[in-house]
Design a protein around this motif. Sequence first.
Motif, PDB file in Angstrom:
ATOM      1  N   MET A   1       0.843  -1.188   0.000  1.00 43.35           N
ATOM      2  CA  MET A   1       0.000   0.000   0.000  1.00 43.35           C
ATOM      3  C   MET A   1       0.882   1.243   0.000  1.00 43.35           C
ATOM      4  N   SER A   2       0.642   2.160  -0.933  1.00 45.14           N
ATOM      5  CA  SER A   2       1.461   3.365  -1.028  1.00 45.14           C
ATOM      6  C   SER A   2       0.616   4.611  -0.775  1.00 45.14           C
ATOM      7  N   GLU A   3       1.289   5.663  -0.349  1.00 46.74           N
ATOM      8  CA  GLU A   3       0.618   6.927  -0.069  1.00 46.74           C
ATOM      9  C   GLU A   3       1.658   8.036  -0.109  1.00 46.74           C
ATOM     10  N   ALA A  22       1.914  -4.998   3.989  1.00 49.96           N
ATOM     11  CA  ALA A  22       0.508  -5.416   3.982  1.00 49.96           C
ATOM     12  C   ALA A  22       0.047  -5.892   5.349  1.00 49.96           C
ATOM     13  N   ASP A  48       8.663  -0.190  -2.509  1.00 53.79           N
ATOM     14  CA  ASP A  48       7.660  -1.254  -2.568  1.00 53.79           C
ATOM     15  C   ASP A  48       8.262  -2.609  -2.203  1.00 53.79           C
TER      16      ASP A  48
END
Length: 230
Positions: A1-3, A22, A48
């Motif tokens: 999950m990226s932000e 995750a 990632d």
Amino acid sequence: MSETLTINTPDGDFSAYVARPATGDNPPAVVVIQEIFGVNQVMRDICDKLAGEGFLAVCPDLFWRIEPGIDITDKSEAEWKKAFELFNAFDVDAGVADIDATIDAIRPQSSGKVGAVGYCLGGLLAFLTATRTDADASVSYYGVGLEKHVGEAEKLEKPLLLHVAEEDKFVPKEAQQVIFAALKDHPQITLHTYAGRDHAFAREGGEHYDAADAALANGRSLDFFKKTLA
């Protein structure tokens, strides 16, 4: 999950790419320090992959003081020209201060342990992160200009891993000799060299990428972080 994370400093705000694992609460964190191409796909992919290994990875936009949002590649002459313009305009001391601010911002979201890994320009900055900040462990890949700062190793109190390409055109043999002489016996430093490898041998898709030695270096880095940030 990226932000995207916004980091606040007395000089202004800048953004960082964040990749979260995750599963798992309060994972150890790693600050990924960019090359001269900004927070590009290569840097995001590194984040990632670290997230896939269970780390909270964050890559700050260190060129924000010059031009925010740089995201270029090593695939064209124009991009190389732009990258070197940014490199020449970059304030190293301000960059380390921004990394320090990133560490402070991400530590409360982590296990409390924060490492750093940098490449090229980021390799120098990773070394200075190790000597000037409270990072718990740092990894430097083919740091450019590191030989000018080896005296700072006397301040080093936390583990540092160095990857040096023996045929690095940006870190010539004379510079490597200075680095080795000053750092090879430091109790906190582990130094690996890679015979026949040129600069950025671990940049996937790059001109000098070597899959075998990239895997070797990356495996060493991962083991190092798993040990030092546990």
